[in-house]
Design an enzyme around this catalytic site. Structure first.
Site, PDB file in Angstrom:
ATOM      1  N   ARG A 167       8.320   7.747  -1.390  1.00 51.45           N
ATOM      2  CA  ARG A 167       9.340   6.850  -1.932  1.00 51.45           C
ATOM      3  C   ARG A 167       8.982   5.426  -1.584  1.00 51.45           C
ATOM      4  O   ARG A 167       8.312   5.162  -0.582  1.00 51.45           O
ATOM      5  CB  ARG A 167      10.712   7.211  -1.375  1.00 51.45           C
ATOM      6  CG  ARG A 167      10.846   7.000   0.132  1.00 51.45           C
ATOM      7  CD  ARG A 167      12.228   7.298   0.609  1.00 51.45           C
ATOM      8  NE  ARG A 167      13.209   6.396   0.002  1.00 51.45           N
ATOM      9  CZ  ARG A 167      14.514   6.497   0.201  1.00 51.45           C
ATOM     10  NH1 ARG A 167      14.984   7.444   0.978  1.00 51.45           N
ATOM     11  NH2 ARG A 167      15.349   5.675  -0.364  1.00 51.45           N
ATOM     12  N   GLY A 217      11.022   1.597  -2.120  1.00 55.81           N
ATOM     13  CA  GLY A 217      12.040   0.776  -2.767  1.00 55.81           C
ATOM     14  C   GLY A 217      12.951   1.652  -3.611  1.00 55.81           C
ATOM     15  O   GLY A 217      13.516   2.601  -3.104  1.00 55.81           O
ATOM     16  N   ASP A 223      -4.105  -5.285  -6.997  1.00 50.38           N
ATOM     17  CA  ASP A 223      -3.537  -4.811  -5.729  1.00 50.38           C
ATOM     18  C   ASP A 223      -4.042  -3.403  -5.423  1.00 50.38           C
ATOM     19  O   ASP A 223      -3.295  -2.531  -4.977  1.00 50.38           O
ATOM     20  CB  ASP A 223      -1.998  -4.835  -5.785  1.00 50.38           C
ATOM     21  CG  ASP A 223      -1.364  -4.497  -4.439  1.00 50.38           C
ATOM     22  OD1 ASP A 223      -0.207  -4.021  -4.416  1.00 50.38           O
ATOM     23  OD2 ASP A 223      -2.054  -4.670  -3.407  1.00 50.38           O
ATOM     24  N   VAL A 279       8.922   9.802  -5.822  1.00 49.45           N
ATOM     25  CA  VAL A 279       8.008  10.712  -6.509  1.00 49.45           C
ATOM     26  C   VAL A 279       8.242  12.121  -5.960  1.00 49.45           C
ATOM     27  O   VAL A 279       8.238  12.308  -4.745  1.00 49.45           O
ATOM     28  CB  VAL A 279       6.534  10.292  -6.326  1.00 49.45           C
ATOM     29  CG1 VAL A 279       5.608  11.265  -7.061  1.00 49.45           C
ATOM     30  CG2 VAL A 279       6.312   8.864  -6.843  1.00 49.45           C
TER      31      VAL A 279
END
Ligand SMILES: Cn1cc(Nc2nc(NC3CCCCC3)c3c(C#N)c[nH]c3n2)cn1
Length: 275
Positions: free
Chosen positions: A19, A21, A133, A25
């Site tokens: 998880r 924020g 990123d 999943v």
């Protein structure tokens, strides 16, 4: 156990994989006992721009399915004003967890994973996407190969303070290219595809030496200065695979213009299979 319905199909939740924020999943089973991953995003606290970024990510993920097996399979998705469900193929493990648990990496496995990562990132670059990123948590191992699970397009929905950010590698600076730090315009789009090459180089450095180039510098400000400081020489301890040493040195060049490209990396002798 709870169940999830996506486009009229029912799924049994086996466990929460992770998880971060406002997204979670899950590992789920369909009626035929097939295993899937379901990404759930709560949109209730998301601003319109964030909702748009998620829709953009899904559109690209959906479109790029056909171009490479190194992009995670997206089978279906459901978007409403309050949530998103994405039905995807489920990996055995993410690369970050795998790296953390593995002390030594098998050279042939490392070479194969490198090829997978390059192909996945080449695919998004060919379609005008720069991740900017990249880190090990963006890749999952599906059977024996690596697949990219996100393109870095969706904003991270600011977590409500109560949510425990178990999303392992959110906000790490260890894979950040110098130009992203120096880029005064600080327009994310300004970072070229070479920024992803630096990040991939940091991942491969970690698969070779067990840590990322600047991991030992714990002070975040000191770390940022070291990444951009040309007099701070990155150490490359000698290894048997001279081709791999050359790959690492060419990825971790601070000047993006002098840094090796994805296309050149795919032609590099390190990927020739003899050895
Ligand atoms: C630890 N672990 C991971 C798997 N497999 C897996 N993890 C996924 N996300 C994980 C969420 C937490 C951070 C690491 C990635 C996705 C996914 C997305 N998004 C689409 N397919 C997936 N498969 C099995 N164990």
């Amino acid at each position: 156990n709870e169940s999830i319905v996506i486009k009229g199909k029912q799924f049994l939740v086996l466990k929460m994989i992770g998880r971060g924020g406002s997204s979670k999943v899950y590992q789920v089973l369909d009626q035929r006992n097939q295993l899937f991953a379901v990404k759930y995003v709560n949109l209730e606290e998301a601003d319109p721009q964030t909702v748009e970024s998620y829709k953009n990510e899904i559109e690209h993920l959906n479109h790029l399915q056909q171009y490479s097996d190194q992009i995670i399979k997206l089978y279906d998705y459901e978007i409403t004003n309050s949530y998103i469900y994405m039905l995807m193929e489920c990996g055995n493990l993410d690369l970050n967890t795998w790296l953390r648990n593995r002390k030594t990496v098998n050279p042939l496995e490392r070479k194969f994973y490198w090829k997978n990562m390059l192909e996945a990132v080449q695919t998004i670059h060919k379609h005008g996407i720069v991740h900017s990123d990249l880190k090990p948590a963006n890749f999952v191992i599906v059977n024996a190969s690596l697949k990219l699970i996100d393109f870095g397009i969706a904003n991270r929905i600011q977590p409500d303070v109560t949510s425990i950010m178990k999303d392992s590698q959110v906000g790490t600076l260890n894979y950040m290219p110098p130009e992203a730090i120096k880029d005064t315009s600080s327009q994310p789009g300004k970072i070229s595809t070479k920024g992803d090459v630096w990040s991939l180089g940091c991942i491969m450095y970690c698969m070779t030496y067990g840590k990322t180039p600047f991991q030992t510098i714990t002070n975040q400000i000191t770390k940022l200065h070291a990444i951009i400081d040309p007099t701070h020489e990155i150490e490359f301890p000698d290894i048997a695979e001279k081709d791999l040493l050359d790959v690492l040195k060419r990825c971790l060049v601070r000047n993006p213009r002098e840094r090796i490209s994805i296309a050149e990396l795919l032609e590099h002798s390190y990927l020739k299979l003899q050895s």
